[in-house]
Design a protein around this motif. Structure first.
Motif, PDB file in Angstrom:
ATOM      1  N   UNK A  58       0.816  -1.214   0.000  1.00  0.00           N
ATOM      2  CA  UNK A  58       0.000   0.000   0.000  1.00  0.00           C
ATOM      3  C   UNK A  58       0.850   1.264   0.000  1.00  0.00           C
ATOM      4  N   UNK A  59       2.170   1.097   0.120  1.00  0.00           N
ATOM      5  CA  UNK A  59       3.092   2.228   0.035  1.00  0.00           C
ATOM      6  C   UNK A  59       4.347   1.760  -0.679  1.00  0.00           C
ATOM      7  N   UNK A  60       4.271   1.709  -2.019  1.00  0.00           N
ATOM      8  CA  UNK A  60       5.358   1.145  -2.812  1.00  0.00           C
ATOM      9  C   UNK A  60       6.656   1.926  -2.705  1.00  0.00           C
ATOM     10  N   UNK A  61       6.603   3.137  -2.169  1.00  0.00           N
ATOM     11  CA  UNK A  61       7.804   3.966  -2.109  1.00  0.00           C
ATOM     12  C   UNK A  61       8.457   3.950  -0.729  1.00  0.00           C
ATOM     13  N   UNK A  62       8.101   2.947   0.093  1.00  0.00           N
ATOM     14  CA  UNK A  62       8.740   2.855   1.400  1.00  0.00           C
ATOM     15  C   UNK A  62      10.237   2.662   1.231  1.00  0.00           C
ATOM     16  N   UNK A  63      10.971   3.219   2.156  1.00  0.00           N
ATOM     17  CA  UNK A  63      12.428   3.259   2.083  1.00  0.00           C
ATOM     18  C   UNK A  63      13.055   1.873   1.985  1.00  0.00           C
ATOM     19  N   UNK A  64      12.462   0.911   2.697  1.00  0.00           N
ATOM     20  CA  UNK A  64      13.053  -0.416   2.764  1.00  0.00           C
ATOM     21  C   UNK A  64      13.140  -1.095   1.398  1.00  0.00           C
ATOM     22  N   UNK A  65      12.142  -0.853   0.528  1.00  0.00           N
ATOM     23  CA  UNK A  65      12.096  -1.553  -0.755  1.00  0.00           C
ATOM     24  C   UNK A  65      12.642  -0.708  -1.907  1.00  0.00           C
ATOM     25  N   UNK A  66      13.497   0.242  -1.561  1.00  0.00           N
ATOM     26  CA  UNK A  66      14.214   1.018  -2.562  1.00  0.00           C
ATOM     27  C   UNK A  66      15.597   0.400  -2.759  1.00  0.00           C
ATOM     28  N   UNK A  67      16.015   0.105  -3.997  1.00  0.00           N
ATOM     29  CA  UNK A  67      17.334  -0.508  -4.210  1.00  0.00           C
ATOM     30  C   UNK A  67      18.435   0.376  -3.639  1.00  0.00           C
ATOM     31  N   UNK A  68      19.306  -0.235  -2.860  1.00  0.00           N
ATOM     32  CA  UNK A  68      20.409   0.535  -2.290  1.00  0.00           C
ATOM     33  C   UNK A  68      21.762  -0.038  -2.707  1.00  0.00           C
ATOM     34  N   UNK A  69      21.960  -1.328  -2.476  1.00  0.00           N
ATOM     35  CA  UNK A  69      23.265  -1.921  -2.779  1.00  0.00           C
ATOM     36  C   UNK A  69      23.122  -2.997  -3.851  1.00  0.00           C
ATOM     37  N   UNK A  70      23.854  -2.824  -4.943  1.00  0.00           N
ATOM     38  CA  UNK A  70      23.834  -3.801  -6.031  1.00  0.00           C
ATOM     39  C   UNK A  70      24.322  -5.154  -5.536  1.00  0.00           C
ATOM     40  N   UNK A  71      23.588  -6.212  -5.900  1.00  0.00           N
ATOM     41  CA  UNK A  71      23.972  -7.565  -5.520  1.00  0.00           C
ATOM     42  C   UNK A  71      24.564  -8.330  -6.700  1.00  0.00           C
ATOM     43  N   UNK A  72      23.763  -8.521  -7.753  1.00  0.00           N
ATOM     44  CA  UNK A  72      24.236  -9.271  -8.911  1.00  0.00           C
ATOM     45  C   UNK A  72      23.246  -9.115 -10.058  1.00  0.00           C
ATOM     46  N   UNK A  73      23.649  -9.563 -11.242  1.00  0.00           N
ATOM     47  CA  UNK A  73      22.768  -9.558 -12.414  1.00  0.00           C
ATOM     48  C   UNK A  73      22.790 -10.934 -13.050  1.00  0.00           C
ATOM     49  N   UNK A  74      21.665 -11.331 -13.627  1.00  0.00           N
ATOM     50  CA  UNK A  74      21.578 -12.616 -14.322  1.00  0.00           C
ATOM     51  C   UNK A  74      20.813 -12.438 -15.622  1.00  0.00           C
ATOM     52  N   UNK A  75      21.053 -13.334 -16.562  1.00  0.00           N
ATOM     53  CA  UNK A  75      20.244 -13.414 -17.767  1.00  0.00           C
ATOM     54  C   UNK A  75      19.261 -14.549 -17.545  1.00  0.00           C
ATOM     55  N   UNK A  76      17.982 -14.216 -17.453  1.00  0.00           N
ATOM     56  CA  UNK A  76      16.954 -15.209 -17.160  1.00  0.00           C
ATOM     57  C   UNK A  76      16.408 -15.799 -18.457  1.00  0.00           C
ATOM     58  N   UNK A  77      15.878 -16.988 -18.361  1.00  0.00           N
ATOM     59  CA  UNK A  77      15.370 -17.681 -19.541  1.00  0.00           C
ATOM     60  C   UNK A  77      14.139 -16.975 -20.102  1.00  0.00           C
ATOM     61  N   UNK A  78      13.870 -17.250 -21.378  1.00  0.00           N
ATOM     62  CA  UNK A  78      12.705 -16.654 -22.039  1.00  0.00           C
ATOM     63  C   UNK A  78      11.425 -17.139 -21.383  1.00  0.00           C
ATOM     64  N   UNK A  79      10.393 -16.269 -21.433  1.00  0.00           N
ATOM     65  CA  UNK A  79       9.101 -16.596 -20.824  1.00  0.00           C
ATOM     66  C   UNK A  79       7.980 -16.367 -21.826  1.00  0.00           C
TER      67      UNK A  79
END
Length: 461
Positions: A250-271
């Motif tokens: 109900x509050x998508x802009x809450x501080x907790x769910x804002x990206x802060x520290x990069x973790x990793x990237x992946x190439x995901x399979x086609x969907x």
């Protein structure tokens, strides 16, 4: 979007997961726009009891606990009792001998929240430390810890870091961690089944945790609260966790769910017709954030503990969320949960127009630009152009180029659904006239009353 279609898909996913991973019992709930719309259970809460898990069955939620600990830190911050960018030695003086790497910055609360303290990955060691007495934990820290890197130089998941956050909460609040969390976080949300105290869970609602060995499934003895409780010690149910997840939905802009520290990237399979996608994973405050180039943003956290596995995940754009709990050590609840949320996101993309978030000044400037395209008026340009505009391209040259592009025609109209706005200060849209189409790109200035700092007209392809 049919709710029944999504419910049936979810049931199939969890039935397959239970069968493949031999999970004794599963409870899950589907949410939409902050409300629990469906819940169900599979298997048994306690093997041999014949009792199927329900939305009231209490499981250990393991590392999903971290989002609660992060919320408590922010609560104390908002009350002026701590600062995120202050060294933890201010609140835990005995950490002065923690043994930082040479030339490292000090550890701050923000570093701990975002998994950037440089501490080593500590699953499964940390999962067996919950009952460690607080005094023993303080001594371990005082004697010094191992580090994989300097502070604030990368992501590495640390349970110990969240145990330290629990100690900060206790020291700043002047009371036991569990007592503070119950009064300030759990009780206000009326999460009546949720507790950090193992003995407080009623037997009739408790899911027994099991470990899988060569000899078969063996019950895991419940652990008591201790120094590592803040990183994974909460017991809860689907019904209670729905109340928790709703605070983020109900509050998508809450501080907790804002990206802060990069973790990793992946190439995901086609969907289902979507090409291979790039997914960028980051950590906020007690929550992971995945940005999927095709499906959008997902927010989530898993939990794995002796006897239990858990996952919560939501897709802000569609409003869908899932909570899944299992009573097997490290039960991979994320597998089915991710498939279900991807499915919800795909359906949403096919059936809904994207939400456009645009600033009021940007919207007003767009209207004026559309006017200029049809009938140039210097007074309108004077009002909206930032100081750099005529310096970057002489106005006469800009007008001449636009007249060539429009062939001197008027009555240009915006193309429906052509607007894209990656930020509220940027807009890109198309205009059409008798089959001709031009593309407009506009960027607003950072002033209090924004003006147009960049305006580009191009033939649309």
């Amino acid at each position: 979007m049919s709710h029944q279609e999504i419910i049936q898909f979810s049931l199939n996913e969890f039935e397959n997961l239970k069968s493949e991973k031999k999970i004794p019992g599963i409870a899950f709930g589907l949410m939409h726009d902050g409300k629990l719309i469906y819940s169900s259970g599979l298997g048994e809460s306690v093997i041999g009891s014949g009792s199927q898990p329900t939305s009231d069955t209490v499981f250990r939620i393991a590392s999903m606990t971290k989002s609660f600990t992060a919320k408590a830190i922010l609560l104390l911050r908002d009350r002026g009792l701590l600062q995120l960018d202050t060294s933890i030695t201010t609140y835990l003086p005995w950490t002065a001998t923690i043994g930082l790497p040479v030339d490292s910055a000090p550890i701050t609360i923000r570093n701990l929240l975002t998994m950037g303290a440089g501490l080593p990955y500590d699953d499964p060691w940390g999962d067996r430390q919950e009952s460690l007495p607080v005094s023993d934990f303080d001594e371990i820290v005082k004697k010094g810890l191992a580090f994989n890197r300097k502070v604030n130089t990368g992501f590495e998941y640390s349970n110990l870091g969240y145990a330290l956050l629990g100690r900060i909460i206790s020291m700043v609040a002047g009371e036991d961690f569990e007592q503070f969390m119950k009064r300030e976080i759990i009780d206000p949300l009326e999460m009546k089944a949720s507790t950090y105290i193992t003995e407080a869970v009623q037997d009739e609602f408790r899911a027994m945790g099991y470990a899988k060995f060569a000899s078969g499934l063996s019950p895991e003895a419940p652990t008591k609260n201790g120094a590592f409780t803040p990183m994974g010690g909460l017991h809860s149910s689907v019904n209670d966790l729905a109340k928790w997840v709703s605070t983020f939905q109900l509050n998508n802009k809450t501080e907790e769910q804002t990206p802060y520290r990069y973790s990793h990237s992946v190439v995901a399979k086609a969907l289902n017709g979507h090409p291979e996608r790039i997914i960028v994973s980051s950590y906020g405050f007690g929550l992971f954030i995945d940005d999927d180039t095709e499906l959008g943003r997902f927010v989530y956290h898993s939990g794995g503990y002796p006897g239990f596995g858990s996952h919560m995940r939501w897709h802000p754009e569609s409003g869908w969320a899932i909570i899944a709990l299992g009573n097997l050590t490290y039960a991979p609840m994320s597998i089915a949960s991710t498939n279900i949320m991807n499915y919800c996101a795909e359906i949403h993309m096919k059936t809904s127009k994207p939400k456009i978030d645009i600033g009021a000044y940007t919207q007003a400037a767009m209207i004026s630009v559309n006017t200029l395209i049809n009938d140039w008026d210097d007074s309108v340009a004077d009002k909206w152009f930032a100081v750099n505009m005529d310096l970057d391209q002489p106005r006469e040259e800009r007008i001449a180029a636009l007249r060539i592009l429009t062939s001197g025609n008027s009555n240009w109209k915006p193309v429906e659904d052509s607007l894209t706005t990656p930020t509220i200060s940027f807009a890109k849209w198309k205009m059409e006239n008798d089959g001709g189409i031009i593309e407009v790109e506009m960027l607003m200035s950072p002033e209090k009353f924004p003006k147009i700092q960049r305006l580009i007209f191009l033939p649309a392809h």
